[in-house]
Design a protein around this motif. Structure first.
Motif, PDB file in Angstrom:
ATOM      1  N   GLU A 105       0.809  -1.211   0.000  1.00 29.20           N
ATOM      2  CA  GLU A 105       0.000   0.000   0.000  1.00 29.20           C
ATOM      3  C   GLU A 105       0.841   1.258   0.000  1.00 29.20           C
ATOM      4  O   GLU A 105       0.443   2.287  -0.540  1.00 29.20           O
ATOM      5  N   SER A 106       1.997   1.227   0.641  1.00 30.50           N
ATOM      6  CA  SER A 106       2.886   2.378   0.682  1.00 30.50           C
ATOM      7  C   SER A 106       4.307   1.878   0.867  1.00 30.50           C
ATOM      8  O   SER A 106       4.550   0.659   0.896  1.00 30.50           O
ATOM      9  N   GLN A 107       5.243   2.824   1.002  1.00 30.91           N
ATOM     10  CA  GLN A 107       6.628   2.408   1.183  1.00 30.91           C
ATOM     11  C   GLN A 107       6.803   1.575   2.446  1.00 30.91           C
ATOM     12  O   GLN A 107       7.601   0.641   2.481  1.00 30.91           O
TER      13      GLN A 107
ATOM     14  N   TYR B 217      -2.842 -10.147   6.129  1.00 29.56           N
ATOM     15  CA  TYR B 217      -1.658 -10.018   6.977  1.00 29.56           C
ATOM     16  C   TYR B 217      -1.074  -8.613   6.837  1.00 29.56           C
ATOM     17  O   TYR B 217      -0.877  -8.116   5.734  1.00 29.56           O
ATOM     18  N   VAL B 218      -0.782  -7.961   7.986  1.00 28.93           N
ATOM     19  CA  VAL B 218      -0.256  -6.600   8.005  1.00 28.93           C
ATOM     20  C   VAL B 218       1.135  -6.627   8.636  1.00 28.93           C
ATOM     21  O   VAL B 218       1.335  -7.209   9.704  1.00 28.93           O
ATOM     22  N   GLU B 219       2.092  -5.988   7.951  1.00 31.50           N
ATOM     23  CA  GLU B 219       3.469  -5.951   8.435  1.00 31.50           C
ATOM     24  C   GLU B 219       4.173  -4.761   7.785  1.00 31.50           C
ATOM     25  O   GLU B 219       3.722  -4.236   6.760  1.00 31.50           O
ATOM     26  N   HIS B 220       5.248  -4.331   8.421  1.00 32.19           N
ATOM     27  CA  HIS B 220       6.080  -3.329   7.765  1.00 32.19           C
ATOM     28  C   HIS B 220       6.601  -3.931   6.468  1.00 32.19           C
ATOM     29  O   HIS B 220       7.041  -5.089   6.421  1.00 32.19           O
ATOM     30  N   ALA B 221       6.559  -3.170   5.391  1.00 30.29           N
ATOM     31  CA  ALA B 221       6.867  -3.716   4.068  1.00 30.29           C
ATOM     32  C   ALA B 221       8.293  -4.252   3.989  1.00 30.29           C
ATOM     33  O   ALA B 221       8.531  -5.296   3.362  1.00 30.29           O
ATOM     34  N   ASP B 222       9.242  -3.577   4.612  1.00 27.05           N
ATOM     35  CA  ASP B 222      10.629  -4.040   4.554  1.00 27.05           C
ATOM     36  C   ASP B 222      10.825  -5.317   5.358  1.00 27.05           C
ATOM     37  O   ASP B 222      11.577  -6.211   4.956  1.00 27.05           O
ATOM     38  N   VAL B 223      10.153  -5.419   6.507  1.00 28.54           N
ATOM     39  CA  VAL B 223      10.236  -6.638   7.316  1.00 28.54           C
ATOM     40  C   VAL B 223       9.605  -7.804   6.565  1.00 28.54           C
ATOM     41  O   VAL B 223      10.130  -8.928   6.564  1.00 28.54           O
TER      42      VAL B 223
END
Length: 437
Positions: A373-375, A385-391
């Motif tokens: 959805e974003s950086q 599932y929701v997570e920081h994109a880099d992680v």
């Protein structure tokens, strides 16, 4: 193991001039020998290191200026050229430029470069043709000297010793089952699959574990100036404007270029320090470190194209190139592979395709660009599932390596071999992203 030790030399004015002349002779020998190799190749012949050394000895009789450089230094130049041509091919080896490459010369014979310790702060080394030179003993040599390379960085000269430190690579890592995936980015330099964020801006909270960067780090990101302080960034802009007004070839332009180089020299040293710290931390804690197989040179190539076919979005690509180079992606990989020798860690790489779009949940694995959805936010369109994109990307990198099979090498070499595979200098990654559900 072989390791490097770098110290600052204290040349006098005469030694500086002589070192410049010797480096110029080496550069001329490299370019002439390379042109000779290409001329031989054009007519279907070949010339090697031994023949070029023989011809170099004869050329010294006709061109006395070649004798200004020590014989071993010139021979080492030809040997380095021979290795480069064998490794990359004669047509891919580059010329040495006076303006693009810093002058350097290598002394390969230890008995010709004795080192004496003067006191706890200073030592001296004897360099053929240059004589005795003092250098700041910022740390002990820690082993037997195998060779030495003298080079100029900005206004100062440095010597890099190749030292045999007597250490052996451990057969097994202290934590043999610890595996981590590392995602490299342009906002945060490195993010691990365990949720650790490593970046130069976060030096006060180095390696803090978190599913998302703390709010104060996000605020700092808005004012991020990379490895430059606010004052240095302002001075760098002023110097660039002054450079644009200076006449080419003038002494004023040379002074401005020198000042710009001093600022960027500090940036390089800060970046190297950061990558060394991250490499030490990761190799200490993990037996297997998995990276994306990124071709940094190709990724940072200019998009300007040619005059006949200019590229598109050149300014945007230029900004991306600066961001990638500023984070030191390749430098981090080199630092990891060097530090891994001392801990027994294995560093390998997996294909980078779709790691930022793939859900890291094993039962899902959906590949969808809309999930990013974003950086900073990844929300899977299939399982939620929701997570920081880099992680999430780092977890995908780790999962791909685990799916490829166990790594059996733990000696800290430059790669790992899997069961049934031949050991190599670098572990080529296998595995592909799952098909979209």
């Amino acid at each position: 193991m072989l390791t490097g030790r770098r110290y600052r030399l204290e040349f006098d004015a005469g030694q500086k001039l002589l070192a410049e002349r010797i480096a110029a002779v080496c550069r001329s020998a490299w370019n002439t020998a390379l042109e000779q190799r290409r001329a031989y190749r054009r007519r279907g012949a070949f010339i090697g290191y031994a023949e070029q050394c023989r011809q170099l000895a004869e050329a010294k009789k006709e061109f006395p200026w070649l004798a200004e450089a020590p014989a071993q230094v010139l021979q080492q130049t030809l040997k380095d050229l021979d290795q480069a041509c064998r490794r990359h091919g004669t047509w891919k080896v580059r010329w040495k430029s006076k303006t693009r490459q810093a002058p350097s010369l290598r002394f390969p014979t230890p008995k010709h470069i004795p080192v004496e310790v003067i006191n706890r702060r200073w030592a001296r080394v004897f360099l053929p043709k240059l004589g005795w030179v003092r250098f700041r003993l910022s740390r002990p040599l820690g082993g037997a000297v195998r060779s030495a390379t003298v080079s100029r960085d900005g206004e100062h000269w440095f010597i890099s010793f190749l030292v045999e430190d007597g250490q052996r690579a451990p057969q097994v890592h202290a934590r043999p089952d610890a595996v981590v995936g590392v995602d490299r980015g342009v906002v945060t330099a490195a993010v691990t699959s365990d949720g650790e964020f490593f970046d130069r801006r976060h030096a006060t909270a180095f390696g803090v574990s978190s599913s998302e960067p703390p709010e104060e780090s996000m605020a700092a990101r808005a004012d991020d100036r990379g490895y430059l302080s606010a004052g240095e960034a302002e001075r760098y802009v002023r110097l660039q404007r002054r450079l644009a007004r200076a006449e080419k070839g003038s002494a004023r332009r040379a002074r401005v270029v020198c000042a710009l180089g001093a600022i960027m020299g500090r940036v390089r040293r800060r970046r190297a320090d950061f990558t060394a710290q991250v490499a030490h931390r990761l190799t200490r804690d993990y037996a297997h470190i998995v990276l994306e197989d990124l071709k940094v040179r190709g990724m940072t190539a200019s998009a300007s194209g040619t005059a006949a076919a200019p590229g598109a979005r050149v300014a945007q690509k230029s900004g991306l190139n600066r961001a990638i180079l500023d984070k030191g992606w390749y430098g981090l990989e080199v630092a990891l592979r060097s530090a891994a020798r001392y801990t027994g860690s294995v560093v390998s790489a997996v294909p980078a395709a779709y790691t930022s779009r793939t859900c890291s949940v094993a039962a899902c694995g959906r590949v969808d660009a809309k999930s990013r959805e974003s950086q900073a936010l990844f929300r899977c369109t299939a399982c939620g599932y929701v997570e920081h994109a880099d992680v999430n990307a780092a977890k995908c990198i780790k999962a791909r390596e685990q799916a490829a099979g166990p790594v059996v090498s733990g000696r800290g070499d430059f790669g790992g071999a899997r069961v049934g595979e031949a050991s190599s200098a670098r572990s080529t990654a296998r595995g592909a992203p799952r098909a979209a559900a």
